[in-house]
Motif scaffolding. Structure first.
Motif, PDB file in Angstrom:
ATOM      1  N   GLN A 222      73.957  30.463  42.008  1.00 29.92           N
ATOM      2  CA  GLN A 222      74.697  31.458  42.549  1.00 29.92           C
ATOM      3  C   GLN A 222      73.744  32.434  43.610  1.00 29.92           C
ATOM      4  O   GLN A 222      73.499  32.785  44.316  1.00 29.92           O
ATOM      5  CB  GLN A 222      76.035  31.750  42.264  1.00 29.92           C
ATOM      6  N   ARG A 223      73.275  32.651  42.736  1.00 27.55           N
ATOM      7  CA  ARG A 223      71.572  33.741  42.469  1.00 27.55           C
ATOM      8  C   ARG A 223      70.724  33.286  44.066  1.00 27.55           C
ATOM      9  O   ARG A 223      70.302  33.843  44.491  1.00 27.55           O
ATOM     10  CB  ARG A 223      70.809  33.510  41.306  1.00 27.55           C
ATOM     11  N   PHE A 224      70.320  31.649  43.879  1.00 26.04           N
ATOM     12  CA  PHE A 224      69.849  30.914  44.164  1.00 26.04           C
ATOM     13  C   PHE A 224      70.468  30.888  45.972  1.00 26.04           C
ATOM     14  O   PHE A 224      69.630  31.050  47.114  1.00 26.04           O
ATOM     15  CB  PHE A 224      69.983  29.262  43.864  1.00 26.04           C
ATOM     16  N   VAL A 225      71.886  31.022  45.807  1.00 24.97           N
ATOM     17  CA  VAL A 225      72.796  30.217  47.416  1.00 24.97           C
ATOM     18  C   VAL A 225      72.037  32.224  47.961  1.00 24.97           C
ATOM     19  O   VAL A 225      71.713  32.081  49.153  1.00 24.97           O
ATOM     20  CB  VAL A 225      73.976  30.354  46.919  1.00 24.97           C
ATOM     21  N   ALA A 226      73.014  32.817  47.293  1.00 21.79           N
ATOM     22  CA  ALA A 226      72.657  34.610  47.560  1.00 21.79           C
ATOM     23  C   ALA A 226      71.645  34.376  48.116  1.00 21.79           C
ATOM     24  O   ALA A 226      70.783  34.984  49.239  1.00 21.79           O
ATOM     25  CB  ALA A 226      72.631  35.738  46.585  1.00 21.79           C
ATOM     26  N   ALA A 227      70.019  34.535  47.694  1.00 21.50           N
ATOM     27  CA  ALA A 227      68.637  35.167  48.034  1.00 21.50           C
ATOM     28  C   ALA A 227      68.208  33.286  48.954  1.00 21.50           C
ATOM     29  O   ALA A 227      67.606  33.749  50.345  1.00 21.50           O
ATOM     30  CB  ALA A 227      67.877  33.934  46.716  1.00 21.50           C
ATOM     31  N   LEU A 228      69.031  32.351  49.418  1.00 23.35           N
ATOM     32  CA  LEU A 228      68.669  31.736  50.456  1.00 23.35           C
ATOM     33  C   LEU A 228      69.072  32.471  51.879  1.00 23.35           C
ATOM     34  O   LEU A 228      68.757  32.739  52.801  1.00 23.35           O
ATOM     35  CB  LEU A 228      69.221  30.476  50.244  1.00 23.35           C
ATOM     36  N   ILE A 229      70.623  32.793  51.346  1.00 23.68           N
ATOM     37  CA  ILE A 229      71.372  33.464  52.388  1.00 23.68           C
ATOM     38  C   ILE A 229      70.635  35.037  53.259  1.00 23.68           C
ATOM     39  O   ILE A 229      69.670  35.048  54.341  1.00 23.68           O
ATOM     40  CB  ILE A 229      72.422  34.590  51.865  1.00 23.68           C
ATOM     41  N   LYS A 230      70.005  35.588  52.147  1.00 23.59           N
ATOM     42  CA  LYS A 230      69.162  36.783  51.835  1.00 23.59           C
ATOM     43  C   LYS A 230      67.330  35.955  52.799  1.00 23.59           C
ATOM     44  O   LYS A 230      67.054  36.907  54.019  1.00 23.59           O
ATOM     45  CB  LYS A 230      68.583  36.792  51.281  1.00 23.59           C
ATOM     46  N   GLN A 231      66.814  35.222  52.730  1.00 23.99           N
ATOM     47  CA  GLN A 231      66.114  34.450  53.163  1.00 23.99           C
ATOM     48  C   GLN A 231      66.335  34.291  54.842  1.00 23.99           C
ATOM     49  O   GLN A 231      65.348  34.167  55.945  1.00 23.99           O
ATOM     50  CB  GLN A 231      65.227  33.551  52.693  1.00 23.99           C
ATOM     51  N   ALA A 232      66.931  33.708  54.882  1.00 19.74           N
ATOM     52  CA  ALA A 232      67.535  32.898  56.160  1.00 19.74           C
ATOM     53  C   ALA A 232      68.195  33.663  57.251  1.00 19.74           C
ATOM     54  O   ALA A 232      67.491  33.700  58.631  1.00 19.74           O
ATOM     55  CB  ALA A 232      68.813  31.999  56.540  1.00 19.74           C
ATOM     56  N   THR A 233      68.620  35.191  57.002  1.00 15.90           N
ATOM     57  CA  THR A 233      69.568  36.159  57.425  1.00 15.90           C
ATOM     58  C   THR A 233      68.471  37.140  57.886  1.00 15.90           C
ATOM     59  O   THR A 233      67.725  37.859  58.955  1.00 15.90           O
ATOM     60  CB  THR A 233      70.480  36.998  57.230  1.00 15.90           C
ATOM     61  N   GLY A 234      67.098  37.666  56.966  1.00 11.22           N
ATOM     62  CA  GLY A 234      66.348  37.801  56.826  1.00 11.22           C
ATOM     63  C   GLY A 234      64.710  38.291  56.743  1.00 11.22           C
ATOM     64  O   GLY A 234      64.061  39.074  57.380  1.00 11.22           O
ATOM     65  N   GLY A 235      64.671  36.654  56.519  1.00  9.13           N
ATOM     66  CA  GLY A 235      63.131  36.325  57.292  1.00  9.13           C
ATOM     67  C   GLY A 235      62.556  35.888  58.349  1.00  9.13           C
ATOM     68  O   GLY A 235      61.924  35.481  58.521  1.00  9.13           O
ATOM     69  N   GLY A 236      63.620  36.022  59.190  1.00  9.18           N
ATOM     70  CA  GLY A 236      62.669  35.338  60.836  1.00  9.18           C
ATOM     71  C   GLY A 236      63.538  33.803  61.028  1.00  9.18           C
ATOM     72  O   GLY A 236      63.435  33.614  62.896  1.00  9.18           O
ATOM     73  N   VAL A 237      64.137  33.495  60.787  1.00 12.95           N
ATOM     74  CA  VAL A 237      64.745  31.839  60.435  1.00 12.95           C
ATOM     75  C   VAL A 237      65.043  31.610  61.732  1.00 12.95           C
ATOM     76  O   VAL A 237      65.273  30.707  62.188  1.00 12.95           O
ATOM     77  CB  VAL A 237      65.119  31.400  58.877  1.00 12.95           C
ATOM     78  N   LEU A 238      66.293  32.723  62.020  1.00 12.67           N
ATOM     79  CA  LEU A 238      67.405  32.527  62.816  1.00 12.67           C
ATOM     80  C   LEU A 238      67.138  33.121  63.893  1.00 12.67           C
ATOM     81  O   LEU A 238      67.696  32.640  64.791  1.00 12.67           O
ATOM     82  CB  LEU A 238      68.561  33.677  62.189  1.00 12.67           C
ATOM     83  N   LEU A 239      66.171  34.061  64.056  1.00 16.71           N
ATOM     84  CA  LEU A 239      65.528  34.379  65.297  1.00 16.71           C
ATOM     85  C   LEU A 239      64.405  33.833  65.897  1.00 16.71           C
ATOM     86  O   LEU A 239      64.558  33.839  67.771  1.00 16.71           O
ATOM     87  CB  LEU A 239      65.416  35.753  65.301  1.00 16.71           C
ATOM     88  N   ASN A 240      63.889  32.797  65.199  1.00 19.48           N
ATOM     89  CA  ASN A 240      62.712  32.177  65.493  1.00 19.48           C
ATOM     90  C   ASN A 240      63.382  30.523  65.631  1.00 19.48           C
ATOM     91  O   ASN A 240      63.716  29.319  65.327  1.00 19.48           O
ATOM     92  CB  ASN A 240      61.647  31.707  64.507  1.00 19.48           C
ATOM     93  N   PRO A 241      63.249  30.591  67.148  1.00 23.71           N
ATOM     94  CA  PRO A 241      64.315  28.850  67.892  1.00 23.71           C
ATOM     95  C   PRO A 241      63.458  28.132  67.304  1.00 23.71           C
ATOM     96  O   PRO A 241      63.486  26.725  66.465  1.00 23.71           O
ATOM     97  CB  PRO A 241      63.628  28.908  69.570  1.00 23.71           C
ATOM     98  N   VAL A 242      62.120  27.451  67.419  1.00 25.25           N
ATOM     99  CA  VAL A 242      60.970  26.829  66.397  1.00 25.25           C
ATOM    100  C   VAL A 242      61.126  26.750  65.163  1.00 25.25           C
ATOM    101  O   VAL A 242      61.807  25.463  64.771  1.00 25.25           O
ATOM    102  CB  VAL A 242      59.407  27.009  66.764  1.00 25.25           C
ATOM    103  N   LYS A 243      61.336  27.524  64.681  1.00 23.97           N
ATOM    104  CA  LYS A 243      61.239  27.751  62.884  1.00 23.97           C
ATOM    105  C   LYS A 243      62.693  26.803  62.485  1.00 23.97           C
ATOM    106  O   LYS A 243      62.690  26.170  61.645  1.00 23.97           O
ATOM    107  CB  LYS A 243      61.404  28.831  62.463  1.00 23.97           C
ATOM    108  N   PHE A 244      63.949  27.656  63.538  1.00 24.07           N
ATOM    109  CA  PHE A 244      65.185  27.287  63.041  1.00 24.07           C
ATOM    110  C   PHE A 244      65.563  25.363  62.914  1.00 24.07           C
ATOM    111  O   PHE A 244      66.081  24.879  62.314  1.00 24.07           O
ATOM    112  CB  PHE A 244      66.352  27.810  64.251  1.00 24.07           C
ATOM    113  N   LYS A 245      64.916  25.271  64.258  1.00 24.91           N
ATOM    114  CA  LYS A 245      65.140  23.598  64.313  1.00 24.91           C
ATOM    115  C   LYS A 245      64.347  22.893  63.453  1.00 24.91           C
ATOM    116  O   LYS A 245      64.791  21.807  62.959  1.00 24.91           O
ATOM    117  CB  LYS A 245      64.614  22.713  65.983  1.00 24.91           C
ATOM    118  N   GLU A 246      62.978  23.394  62.831  1.00 31.20           N
ATOM    119  CA  GLU A 246      62.052  22.753  61.931  1.00 31.20           C
ATOM    120  C   GLU A 246      63.374  22.676  60.515  1.00 31.20           C
ATOM    121  O   GLU A 246      63.734  21.462  59.960  1.00 31.20           O
ATOM    122  CB  GLU A 246      60.999  23.564  61.420  1.00 31.20           C
TER     123      GLU A 246
END
Length: 473
Positions: A222-246
C-alpha cells in the motif's frame, strides 16, 4: 505485489492528454471475461469498484533479472496479491482495501474452466480461487465474501510491474527501519530510496522482514501504491505526452483486463480526477479475527473479523471515507488541556515504536501525594495507553523517580511508555507478563504525547491516507 502497476491504469489516465496519445494503446491488453454467466451478484452501490490482481508471471524476465531479484522457481498460477479499489462517485477519493492472500474463503459451486468438471462449494485460501477458476471464480469469490459488486477487473504480472516502474523513472520509498529479507534479496537502510523496477518488486514481495509476515507486506504494498500515485501526479508523467505514452505502452503490453476497460474509460476517469493527489487516496486491510485459523486439509488461514469486515465493506458500498478525519483538519478543536489545536499536539508528539493503544498499563502511587496515581493513569489514558483505570498504592510510598517495571519480552512496549514519562527508570522483571507496571514517584511532572512512528500501527483495521505513508516533499 506488482498490483501497484495495475492501479496505475487508473492513475496514469489522470493526465487526460487526449485521444491522440491514447489511440491504439489498449490493443495490447489481453482481454478476459471475469463476469461471464455470473448470477445473484451484489447490488451496485455508489462509485466504481475495481478488483486488482497480481500474479507471478515471469516468462519475459531475463535470467539475469531472475538471479538479481531472486525470482527463481516455477510460477504458481495463483494470485499473490488482491486489492479492492473503490473510486468515489465524485472521483475525489480512492479507497484501497488489501485482501490477505491466505484469507479463509468458501468457493462457490463452479466448473473447471479446462475440463468442465463440476465442483461443489468448498473452503480454500483466497489465492487458490484463481488457480481453480481463473478471473471469473476470483471475482465471484470476492463478491461473495465482501458483498461489493465489482465493475472492472485488472491483472498484472512481474514483467509489467518492473517495466512500468522503470519507465516512470523509479519510485521513491521511505522507511523508518532497516528492511532485510534474504528470500527476496531486499536490503534497505532507514531513509529515502528511489527504487528501480526490480528493487520495487523486491520491496512489495518481501514478507520476512518482520513478524507481521504477509500482513506487513500488504502495508508495504500500500505504501508503494501511494508512492506510485505521488510519482504519477507530481513527477510530470501525466503532463508529458511522450512520457505518458511510454509508461502506458509499457504497462498495457502485459496486463489483462475485462472487455469494457480500455483507453476510453481511462480518459473518462482522468478527466474526473485531474486534482487527484496522495492525500486523495486511503488504504486499509481487512480486519483480522484470527491470523492462524486452522482448516483441515488446507492448513493455517487468515480468518476475518466478520463484524468489522462487514462495516468496512458497507462503507465502500455507501461510498463513505474509510480514514477518519485527522486532527488539525477542518478546524479541529482544542486539545484536552486547552493549549492549542489537536493538530499542534500531534506535531509535537514523540514518535514511538509501539502504538500506545496496544500497551496495557497498571499505575500505582509510590509517593505521598494524594491522588497522584489517578492523575498519572488519566494522563496516560488521554495519550492513548490502555490503562486499567484502577490505580492503586505501591508497597513503598517513598519513590522519587517514576519506575516502569516490565517483562523483558515486551521491552519495545516499555520503551514506548518511557518516552511518555521522561525521567523515569526502566526496570526489567522476568515473568511479569504483558502488563507494564508504572509506579509514580514524587518527581513526576507530566505525560508527553506519543504517536506510532508507522501510521499503519495506529490500531487494528486502521485506514491511512496516502500522504501519511509517502516520503515528505
Amino acid at each position: 505485489m506488482r498490483i501497484a502497476a495495475g492501479l496505475s491504469l487508473v492513475v496514469l489516465g489522470a493526465g487526460a492528454v487526449g485521444h491522440a496519445v491514447m489511440t491504439g494503446l489498449d490493443t495490447g491488453i489481453e482481454r478476459v471475461d471475469p463476469f461471464k454467466d455470473m448470477k445473484n451478484r451484489p447490488q451496485a452501490g455508489h462509485g466504481l469498484n475495481l478488483l486488482l490482481v497480481g500474479t507471478d508471471g515471469r516468462a519475459k524476465i531475463s535470467p539475469e533479472e531472475k538471479r538479481d531479484y531472486r525470482l527463481g522457481g516455477a510460477p504458481c498460477h495463483c494470485t499473490d496479491t488482491i486489492m479492492l479499489v473503490h473510486l468515489s462517485a465524485d472521483r475525489e477519493r480512492a479507497s484501497v482495501v488489501s485482501l490477505p492472500r491466505d484469507s479463509y474463503a468458501e468457493l462457490p459451486a463452479h466448473r473447471d474452466p479446462v475440463t468442465g468438471r463440476p465442483h461443489r462449494p468448498h473452503p480454500v485460501k483466497l489465492n487458490a480461487a484463481y488457480a481453480e477458476g481463473g478471473p471469473n471464480l476470483t471475482v465471484r469469490t470476492v463478491e461473495h465474501m465482501t458483498r461489493v459488486k465489482i465493475d472492472h477487473y485488472l491483472e498484472v504480472d512481474f514483467t509489467s510491474f518492473m517495466r512500468t516502474v522503470d519507465a516512470m523513472g523509479g519510485v521513491e520509498i521511505c522507511t523508518a527501519k532497516a528492511l532485510h529479507d534474504q528470500n527476496t534479496g531486499l536490503h534497505l537502510v532507514p531513509g529515502s530510496h528511489r527504487l528501480s523496477g526490480g528493487q520495487a518488486l523486491q520491496y512489495v514481495r518481501s514478507r520476512h522482514v518482520d513478524g507481521a509476515s504477509d500482513l506487513g507486506r500488504m502495508q508495504r504494498q500500500q505504501r508503494f501504491v501511494a508512492a506510485l500515485i505521488k510519482q504519477a501526479t507530481g513527477g510530470g508523467v501525466l503532463l508529458n505526452p511522450v512520457k505518458f505514452k511510454e509508461v502506458s505502452s509499457t504497462l498495457l503490453g502485459s496486463v489483462r483486463a475485462d472487455r469494457d476497460f480500455g483507453s476510453e474509460q481511462m480518459l473518462a476517469l482522468g478527466r474526473a480526477m485531474r486534482g487527484f493527489t496522495p492525500s486523495s487516496s486511503e488504504f486499509a486491510s481487512v480486519p483480522v479475527g484470527d491470523p492462524s485459523y486452522p482448516v483441515k486439509g488446507i492448513g493455517s488461514t487468515v480468518k476475518w473479523d466478520e463484524p468489522k469486515a462487514a462495516l468496512l465493506f458497507d462503507a465502500l458500498r455507501q461510498d463513505r471515507p474509510l480514514a477518519p478525519a485527522r486532527p488539525g483538519q477542518g478546524g479541529a478543536g482544542q486539545d484536552g488541556a486547552g493549549r492549542g489545536g489537536a493538530g499542534q499536539e500531534r506535531a509535537a508528539a514523540v514518535p514511538v515504536d509501539v502504538p500506545p493503544q496496544q500497551i496495557r498499563i497498571q499505575v500505582e502511587n509510590g509517593s505521598r501525594i494524594d491522588g497522584l496515581g489517578g492523575q498519572v493513569d488519566a494522563a496516560l489514558r488521554a495519550t492513548g495507553f490502555d490503562t486499567t483505570g484502577a490505580p492503586g498504592n505501591a508497597a513503598s510510598r517513598d519513590v522519587r523517580r517514576t519506575v516502569i517495571a516490565y517483562d523483558p519480552r515486551w521491552d519495545r512496549s516499555a520503551r514506548t511508555v518511557a518516552a511518555a514519562l521522561p525521567g523515569s527508570e526502566l526496570r526489567a522483571v522476568a515473568g511479569q507478563g504483558r502488563t507494564v507496571l508504572v509506579t509514580a514517584g514524587s518527581e513526576y511532572r507530566k505525560v508527553v504525547p506519543v504517536r506510532p512512528e508507522d501510521p499503519y500501527e495506529g490500531g487494528e483495521g486502521r485506514a491511512v491516507t496516502g500522504d501519511q505513508v509517502v516520503c515528505g516533499p
